[in-house]
Design an enzyme around this catalytic site. Structure first.
Site, PDB file in Angstrom:
ATOM      1  N   ASP A 199      -9.143  -5.121  -5.610  1.00  7.00           N
ATOM      2  CA  ASP A 199      -8.688  -4.006  -4.779  1.00  7.00           C
ATOM      3  C   ASP A 199      -8.899  -2.665  -5.477  1.00  7.00           C
ATOM      4  OD1 ASP A 199      -7.471  -2.380  -2.941  1.00  7.00           O
ATOM      5  OD2 ASP A 199      -5.426  -3.039  -3.385  1.00  7.00           O
ATOM      6  N   HIS A 253      -6.208  -6.403  -1.242  1.00  4.14           N
ATOM      7  CA  HIS A 253      -5.048  -5.576  -0.950  1.00  4.14           C
ATOM      8  C   HIS A 253      -3.910  -6.422  -0.385  1.00  4.14           C
ATOM      9  CE1 HIS A 253      -3.999  -1.363  -0.865  1.00  4.14           C
ATOM     10  NE2 HIS A 253      -3.638  -1.380   0.398  1.00  4.14           N
ATOM     11  N   SER A 307       0.834  -1.199   0.000  1.00  2.00           N
ATOM     12  CA  SER A 307       0.000   0.000   0.000  1.00  2.00           C
ATOM     13  C   SER A 307       0.873   1.254   0.000  1.00  2.00           C
ATOM     14  CB  SER A 307      -0.970  -0.039   1.175  1.00  2.00           C
ATOM     15  OG  SER A 307      -2.024   0.852   0.947  1.00  2.00           O
TER      16      SER A 307
END
Length: 497
Positions: free
Chosen positions: A420, A446, A188
């Site tokens: 995602d 994710h 991320s």
């Protein structure tokens, strides 16, 4: 590729003696280290650890970090927390994997697929807490003025300084001069940092994994909701959209009652409430649990039951209940709190959003999955209300500095899960030296390459068996291993010259 112990018995014995003495000294020095628990609330988090997840280590270490890497006059330091795990380390020249912590407290090195990779390559794992978050706060007050050193640029220099510090310490302890090969990992926002680190400091790492890496700063991130609709499928998408319309209708006549129905009576600002409702659905797709929200809504719609009541039950039972969301993280009064604490990550991440990357999740003009009240003005008003005048996300400067999805780096693996919504801020097109892999399955969300598919509550142990297509995960993991093997070998060859 060989990252093993020296072959001569005398040298091996000397090294092992040094290491044993070092480990004993380290254990004594750290015997009083505190253990912490906690997690960042989902609104702030793109990358969240479950409080019940296991860790490879939670033993804290500290070192003095430079506060401002860009000033020749400011020599202030602060204590930054890090962790190390050496159980699989092939002494003395095994690789070092640096797992980047992101927008929340870093309470240890989690037991995900990185542990499998470390065992395979004989690597040590180290992990550095992001400045300001958790216990690595330079200030006792998080005023807007004191947040001026909170940025991705400063964080990258933190990683570079820490990397040199750790390598020098290792060389001293093992009585050697040659550097170990390093490889960086992140999911991320830390995934973006991993890519950006390789871009800005290519001499300090052999390569990077940028998992679900949000490298593109986006002002109006309409693609986010478009992906939610696509991931939901026609039936669930229609149920979610109808639910939103019905909520807005009831809200227009009795907003207090509607907020109470969802357990969110404390959210005085209407936009905060509708952002909360949107996030409740987002999390199901983001973390690979689409059926938790789709099944009850589709069943309610087909049975002619009240969709608003069905969604309220999901929000209270799953999002607030088992997922553990604290409603106050959506409250701008809470975001204005300048006292450092367990919940400070909410304010800190919003400062980064409001000053650097935006990622404003706004309702598209057509076919929206969230209320039209969650628009650009809502986000800008939040930034102004929480941080004051002058804090604005200059996404153009951020993308010029890093390149966005046109990043001109090398030896970076980009990975994304098909469901995602954040993948539209990642690099999804492969280039020869920066492959990009999409893991496609019903519940691939994710960070699936490192976490697997968390059908249970945010299971991050890396098991891919719960993925609806585990072969898709295994294939991408194998491609990652092949790239790591190649790049670490090339790095080692350069070091040996």
């Amino acid at each position: 590729m060989q990252f093993g112990l020296a072959s001569t018995p005398s040298r091996m014995g000397k090294i092992l003696t040094i290491v044993r003495l070092w480990l004993v000294a380290t254990a004594v020095a750290l015997s009083l280290s505190a253990f912490t628990t906690g997690h960042v609330t989902p609104r702030t988090v793109l990358n969240r650890l479950s409080s019940s997840s296991s860790f490879l280590t939670r033993t804290e270490h500290w070192f003095n970090q430079t506060l401002d890497h860009f000033s020749p006059y400011n020599h202030d330091k602060f204590q930054q927390r890090y962790y190390e795990f050496h159980d699989y380390f092939r002494i003395p020249d095994g690789p070092i994997f640096l797992k980047i912590c992101g927008e929340g407290p870093c309470n240890g090195i989690s037991n995900d697929y990185l542990g499998v990779l470390a065992k395979k390559f004989g690597a040590a794992i180290v992990s550095l807490e992001h400045r300001y978050y958790g216990k690595s706060s330079p200030f006792k007050s998080l005023t807007t003025n004191n947040l001026r050193y909170l940025s991705s640029k400063q964080a990258l220099f933190d990683l570079a300084v820490f990397r040199q510090y750790y390598q020098d310490s290792l060389n001293l302890k093992l009585n050697k001069k040659v550097e170990n090969p390093w490889f960086f990992f992140g999911v991320s926002y830390p995934g973006a940092l991993s890519a950006w680190f390789r871009l800005k400091f290519p001499h300090l790492t052999c390569g990077s994994l940028a998992s679900s890496a949000v490298v593109l700063a986006v002002y109006n991130f309409t693609e986010f909701d478009q992906q939610i609709g696509e991931s939901a499928g026609p039936e669930c998408k229609a149920a979610l959209q109808e639910t939103n319309r019905l909520v807005e209708q009831r809200f227009a006549t009795n907003k207090k009652e509607v907020k109470a129905l969802f357990g969110a009576g404390e959210l005085e600002i209407d936009g905060d409430f509708f952002y909360f409702l949107a996030d409740a659905a987002v999390i199901a797709f983001q973390y690979g649990n689409p059926d938790t929200v789709c099944s009850p809504l589709v069943q309610a719609k087909n049975a002619g039951n009240d969709l608003v009541d069905a969604y309220a039950k999901y929000v209270k039972d799953y999002y607030i209940g088992s997922f553990g969301t604290n409603v106050q993280t959506y409250n701008q009064k809470h975001l204005k709190n300048t006292t450092p604490g367990e919940d400070s990550a909410d304010r800190l991440w919003w400062f980064q959003v409001c000053s650097e990357v935006a990622y404003f999740q706004v309702a598209p003009a057509n076919d929206s999955m969230r209320s039209s009240k969650v628009d650009t003005k809502y986000h800008l008003d939040l930034c102004k209300n929480v941080f004051g005048e002058g804090v604005y996300p200059d996404v153009d400067s951020t993308n010029i500095y890093y390149g966005g999805t046109k990043i001109a780096g090398s030896k970076i693996v980009f990975t994304n899960g098909s469901q995602d919504p954040w993948r539209h801020a990642s690099k999804q097109i492969s280039s020869p030296d920066m492959p990009s892999f999409l893991i496609t399955c019903h519940n691939c969300g994710h960070g699936t390459d490192l976490r697997g598919c968390p059908q249970s509550h945010l299971n991050i142990e890396g098991d891919a068996h719960n993925c609806s297509s585990p072969d898709a995960v295994h294939k991408v993991r194998q491609q990652l291993v092949e790239k790591m093997d190649l790049w670490l070998s090339e790095c080692q060859a350069t070091t040996d010259v």
